[in-house]
Design an enzyme around this catalytic site. Structure first.
Site, mmCIF file in Angstrom:
data_model
loop_
_atom_site.group_PDB
_atom_site.id
_atom_site.type_symbol
_atom_site.label_atom_id
_atom_site.label_comp_id
_atom_site.label_asym_id
_atom_site.label_seq_id
_atom_site.Cartn_x
_atom_site.Cartn_y
_atom_site.Cartn_z
ATOM 1 C CB SER A 103 40.264 3.088 -1.060
ATOM 2 O OG SER A 103 41.238 3.752 -1.801
ATOM 3 C CG ASP A 126 39.263 0.885 -8.534
ATOM 4 O OD1 ASP A 126 39.886 1.964 -8.537
ATOM 5 O OD2 ASP A 126 38.682 0.441 -7.534
ATOM 6 C CG HIS A 183 38.373 4.068 -5.823
ATOM 7 N ND1 HIS A 183 39.168 2.935 -5.893
ATOM 8 C CD2 HIS A 183 38.716 4.683 -4.655
ATOM 9 C CE1 HIS A 183 39.956 2.884 -4.833
ATOM 10 N NE2 HIS A 183 39.690 3.923 -4.068
#
Length: 511
Positions: A224, A450, A480
Site C-alpha cells: 500500500s 483493488d 487490497h
C-alpha cells in the site's frame, strides 16, 4: 471521515531540497551510524500503537525483539536533535549460512504501526524468515516514534461522527470549522514533529536503518503506502536497493485530487463486485434481490442516516459518516464481505453496531474507547507530502466528476480533500518522485480488484521507476494487495524472487 482516512495508500511525497538529494546518503552523523541497537523482549503495544498484549512467541520457538534507533529529527541538520524510531524483528530461523540479511516491511497507511502489524501478519511471511530477519518499524510520527497527537479520545469520538458530506452552506461551514480546529490541535500538540514526517524523511530513516542493521543493500517489502515509501527510497538511494517487492501499488503520477478520484472508482468497483457476489449465489442474498437493488438500498440507508442516525455502540449513534466509513473498511478485503452483509442487515433493522465496529476499526478505535494515532499520523504525513490545498469552491466544482465516478463514495472522497486546509506545514509536491535509474529489479504486484490502490497504479509505478527496474506481476483478484490473499501463484513468485533472486517474467499474470 475524510479521504485521508480511507486513502490508506495515497499520500503524496516530494524530494528534500536539492542539497540533501545531492548528498545521496553520505551526509550522516558518524555517531548515529555507529549506534548499537539494544534488542529486548517487546512490551505491550502503547495506546498510540493500538494497545493490546505483547506479541505472541514465534512459531517453532523464539521471541519478538524490539529496539529504538536514533535518527536526526531534521535530516537537513543531521547533527542536531534526534528522534527515536521504534523497531521490531524476528531473527531468521533457517540455515545461518544461507541468511541473506534483513527484510524490512512497511504495511502502509501512512500512519500504520509496523511494530504491531508485523507480528499480526508474520504467519504469512514464514517462508521468508528462513533466509531473512523480518524487520518492521513505526515511521516517524507513528506509534512509538514520537507519535503525532491531536485531540483526546472523547474529542475524536465527536470528530469522527461529523457530517463529512455537507449538503448546504451551514454544514459546509461546520465541516471547515471542525477541520481547522482539528489541524490547530495537531499543531499545538505536535508542532515539533509535523515539519519532519515527510515520506522522504522516512526513506532516509530506512537507509540509516539498513546500515545500523549491518546490511549492504536494503531488502524491502512495501504494501500500500509502503510502495510509495519504497519508490521514494529507490529514487534517493538507487544503488542501495536490494531485493524489493511493492504490493498494492500507489500510483506515483497522481496529485491528491486524481488519487481521490481514482479511489472513488476503485471503491465503487469493489462495491459493484460485492453486490454481484451476494446476488449471484444459490442462497438468497439478504440485502437485495439484484446487484442494483443492493446498491440502491445502501444509498437509501445512507440518505436516511444523514437525516436520522440509528443506535450504534452506546452511547454513540451510527451516522451517515460512520456507515460510509464502515462500508469502505469492509471493501478492503473479500474476507470482510460477510461482515458487511451482516452489518447492512442489522442497519436495515435499526441496529448500527456492526457498521460502527467496522468504522472504529478504520479509525483505530479499540473497544475501550481509546484511539491509536493512525489517523493523526496519516493526516500529518499526507499534508506534509501533498502540496495542493483545496477550498470549498474547488470541491463544489469537482463534485459532479466525483459523483459520476461513484454515486456512493464520490461526495465522501471529494470533501475529504479539505483535510489539509490550514495545515501548519506546507506540502512538498504534487506527487512523489520515484525514478530510480540503476536500481536492482523491483517486483511490482498489481491487483485488478483493488479498491484502495487501483490496478492501473502498478503499471504507472513500473513506468515511473524507469527502464529495467520495475517488473510487473498482475493478480486477477479482489481486495487490497495480493500476497496476503494467499494466492499460491503470487506467493510463489514473490518468494522465489526474495529468497532465490528469480525475477518473474515481466507481465506475468496470476488468476
Amino acid at each position: 471521515m475524510r479521504p485521508s482516512r480511507i486513502r490508506t495508500a495515497l499520500a503524496v511525497t516530494a524530494l528534500l531540497p536539492a542539497l540533501l538529494v545531492a548528498c545521496g546518503g553520505g551526509s550522516r552523523d558518524g555517531n548515529l551510524l555507529a549506534q548499537k541497537l539494544d534488542w529486548k523482549d517487546c512490551p505491550a503495544p502503547s495506546v498510540a500503537q493500538g494497545g493490546g498484549n505483547p506479541p505472541s512467541p514465534l512459531p517453532g520457538g523464539g521471541t519478538w525483539q524490539c529496539a529504538t534507533m536514533e535518527a536526526p529529527l531534521d535530516w537537513s541538520n543531521p547533527k542536531g536533535d534526534t528522534i527515536g524510531i521504534a523497531l521490531i524483528r524476528a531473527r531468521a530461523n533457517g540455515d545461518p549460512g544461507k541468511r541473506i540479511g534483513s527484510l524490512i516491511f512497511n504495511f502502509g497507511g501512512p500512519g500504520g504501526s509496523g511494530v504491531t502489524s508485523l507480528p499480526a501478519f508474520a504467519g504469512d511471511y514464514a517462508k521468508l524468515r528462513t533466509r531473512y530477519d523480518l524487520v518492521s518499524f513505526d515511521p516517524r510520527g507513528v506509534g512509538r516514534s514520537d507519535p503525532v497527537k491531536c485531540k483526546s479520545n472523547e474529542q475524536l469520538d465527536e470528530y469522527f461522527q461529523q457530517d463529512a458530506t455537507p449538503d448546504n452552506s451551514a454544514e459546509r461551514a461546520q465541516l471547515v470549522n471542525r477541520t481547522k480546529q482539528f489541524n490547530a490541535a495537531c499543531e499545538k500538540n505536535s508542532g515539533r514533529t509535523l515539519p519532519h514526517v515527510r515520506t522522504t524523511d522516512a526513506a532516509r530513516d530506512m537507509d540509516l536503518m539498513r546500515q545500523v542493521l549491518g546490511d549492504r543493500k536494503l531488502h524491502y517489502f512495501g504494501i500500500s503506502y509502503g510502495t510509495e515509501l519504497g519508490g521514494v527510497y529507490a529514487h534517493l538511494f538507487p544503488k542501495h536497493v536490494g531485493r524489493a517487492v511493492f504490493d498494492g501499488v500507489v500510483d506515483p503520477t497522481k496529485d491528491p485530487e486524481q488519487s481521490a478520484l481514482g479511489q472513488a472508482k476503485g471503491f465503487q468497483l469493489a462495491l459493484d463486485n460485492f453486490a454481484d457476489d451476494c446476488t449471484s449465489k444459490i442462497e438468497e442474498c439478504p440485502i437485495g434481490d439484484t446487484a442494483q437493488d443492493v446498491k440502491n438500498r445502501i444509498a437509501k440507508l445512507l440518505k436516511d442516516l444523514d437525516k436520522k442516525p440509528i443506535p450504534g455502540i452506546f452511547p454513540r449513534q451510527l451516522t451517515q459518516t460512520d456507515a460510509t466509513n464502515g462500508i469502505a473498511q469492509s471493501l478492503y478485503s473479500k474476507d470482510f464481505w460477510e461482515y458487511l452483509t451482516a452489518g447492512l442487515e442489522e442497519a436495515y433493522d435499526g441496529d448500527g453496531k456492526i457498521l460502527m465496529l467496522l468504522s472504529d476499526s478504520m479509525n483505530g478505535r479499540n473497544q475501550n474507547g481509546e484511539y491509536s494515532n493512525i489517523i493523526p499520523a496519516n493526516i500529518a504525513i499526507n499534508c506534509a507530502d501533498e502540496k495542493p490545498r483545496y477550498t470549498v469552491d474547488d470541491i463544489q466544482r469537482k463534485l459532479p466528476t466525483f459523483r459520476a465516478a461513484s454515486p456512493l463514495f464520490g461526495d465522501f472522497l471529494a470533501w475529504g480533500m479539505l483535510s489539509c486546509s490550514n495545515w501548519a506545514v506546507p506540502g512538498a509536491a504534487d506527487h512523489p518522485e520515484v525514478s530510480a535509474p540503476g536500481a536492482a529489479p523491483i517486483l511490482v504486484v498489481g491487483n485488478t480488484g483493488d479498491p484502495a490502490t487501483p490496478y492501473e497504479g502498478a503499471r504507472r509505478m513500473v513506468d515511473a521507476l524507469g527502464k529495467g527496474v520495475g517488473v510487473e506481476l498482475t493478480y486477477k483478484g479482489q481486495g487490497h494487495g495480493a500476497y496476503d490473499s494467499k494466492d499460491k501463484c503470487v506467493q510463489n513468485a514473490v518468494n522465489a524472487y526474495l529468497l532465490d533472486g528469480k525475477v518473474p517474467t515481466a507481465g506475468a499474470v496470476c488468476s
